[in-house]
Design a protein around this motif. Structure first.
Motif, mmCIF file in Angstrom:
data_model
loop_
_atom_site.group_PDB
_atom_site.id
_atom_site.type_symbol
_atom_site.label_atom_id
_atom_site.label_comp_id
_atom_site.label_asym_id
_atom_site.label_seq_id
_atom_site.Cartn_x
_atom_site.Cartn_y
_atom_site.Cartn_z
ATOM 1 N N UNK A 100 0.827 -1.195 0.000
ATOM 2 C CA UNK A 100 0.000 0.000 0.000
ATOM 3 C C UNK A 100 0.867 1.253 0.000
ATOM 4 N N UNK A 160 -12.535 -3.946 -4.430
ATOM 5 C CA UNK A 160 -12.074 -4.407 -3.117
ATOM 6 C C UNK A 160 -10.558 -4.426 -3.037
ATOM 7 N N UNK A 162 -8.387 -2.577 -4.635
ATOM 8 C CA UNK A 162 -7.853 -1.229 -4.460
ATOM 9 C C UNK A 162 -8.186 -0.678 -3.078
ATOM 10 N N UNK A 163 -9.371 -1.010 -2.581
ATOM 11 C CA UNK A 163 -9.730 -0.568 -1.237
ATOM 12 C C UNK A 163 -8.799 -1.153 -0.188
ATOM 13 N N UNK A 164 -8.472 -2.423 -0.346
ATOM 14 C CA UNK A 164 -7.572 -3.063 0.614
ATOM 15 C C UNK A 164 -6.189 -2.432 0.566
ATOM 16 N N UNK A 166 -5.541 0.629 -0.233
ATOM 17 C CA UNK A 166 -5.690 1.945 0.380
ATOM 18 C C UNK A 166 -5.628 1.827 1.903
ATOM 19 N N UNK A 167 -6.350 0.839 2.436
ATOM 20 C CA UNK A 167 -6.404 0.687 3.888
ATOM 21 C C UNK A 167 -5.106 0.093 4.441
#
Lengths: 189, 189
Positions: A100, A160, A162-164, A166-167
DNA sequence: GATCGACTTGGGCAACTGTCCAAATAGTAC
DNA sequence: GTACTATTTGGACAGTTGCCCAAGTCGATC
């Protein structure tokens, strides 16, 4: 050959693209300046505006080249898996290689953001994403995906991921292994 | 009263914070300059460095205030739903109000990105996220979530939401309604 | 040799940046 | 009135920015 200088020019142009990719990750999209990218590429500042109309044009070309290759490689790897479960396992393993905060992840997020302010980038990045989703959807279908809407699942999957990322950038303790359960459940495994 | 000027000062400070929130969305984290934020707040440029040590400090304070309120409100709304399915429906409805290119969405993504380069922001934003995930996890558990790992599911849910925003920013045709199926399946509904 | 074209150089330009600060303002206390 | 504190002002400072351009390099062609 036609002109040796033309060949050198191509090489210089490529070094500018490479330098731009590296620098967007390091200092952010808006932090890449004419002189910075020229220094990194080992050329005089004026070269940048000889090969590209503006710094933004350089960043757009560099970024799209990178994401295009990335998505192509990703889709090809998925296609090589015979079963959906295998693909998910490979995906999570691959995901663990992106923290990330690594250069590739940062570049991707920078591009999402820049695309909200650079229309040409938004259009072309969207094209890449739409193509990628379609490839994942047909991969799901061919492997016997049991849900109603394979394209919907592919879309959710891509978002999901990309969200993971990001987080995960925010939280070094982000438990990637714990995502396997919900992800497999989502895909009906 | 103690000092009337102190009260005016507080109001000015707040106007700077509000202006910063608006401007990060409009021109990006790195695009907010001393003079720009001062002009938007209707004060002289020098005021910025009277109330904040640096422009970055102003942006950090403004951003964290915004996301803190946002996450609190989100968690409170979820808590008001008696069943998980209801919560998911509410969430998707709420999500449809964020296009990915609206000011709130842009600010959130800008903060994720800025947090990779501003350590204090990363630490405090992470705290907000960890707290939020825990609240969602206990909400899931209290509503009879049947999976093994409620915190994992909450983490996946939060990451998916941000991922969908990111992709929606790029793709106006992003089909949010089609996400309901995979999401409900993921949560065992 | 001379000429051509592609490429490269390094400095110039106006505009902008973050930060600082001496001076001005204004409300409160004596 | 004077003294004090908090806030505000607008300009000064050195440094950076994107873009431009006259001059220069260099290999290919005649």
């Amino acid at each position: 050959m036609a002109h040796a200088s033309a060949q050198r020019g191509k090489a210089t142009r490529q070094r500018l693209l490479d330098a731009a990719v590296a620098l967007v990750s390091e200092v952010g999209w808006g932090g890449v300046s004419t002189r910075l990218v020229a220094e990194r590429a080992g050329v005089a500042p004026g070269v940048v505006h000889y090969h590209f109309p503006s710094v933004t044009d350089l960043l757009v070309a560099a970024g799209l080249g990178f994401t295009g290759d990335l998505l192509d490689g990703f889709a090809a790897e998925l296609a090589a898996r015979a079963e959906i479960g295998e693909g998910v396992d490979w995906m999570l393993g691959e995901l663990s290689r992106y923290s990330g905060t690594d250069p590739a992840s940062l570049l991707v997020v920078e591009m999402f953001l820049a695309s909200t302010r650079v229309p040409e980038l938004r259009v072309r990045l969207r094209e890449q994403l739409v193509t990628f989703r379609a490839r994942v959807a047909s991969w799901l279908t061919e492997r016997g995906y049991r849900g109603e809407d394979a394209l919907g699942a592919a879309t959710m999957l891509a978002a999901s991921v990309d969200g993971m990322l990001l987080h995960r950038a925010l939280d070094p303790d982000f438990d990637l292994a714990a995502m396997a359960g919900p992800l497999r459940t989502m895909l009906g495994l």
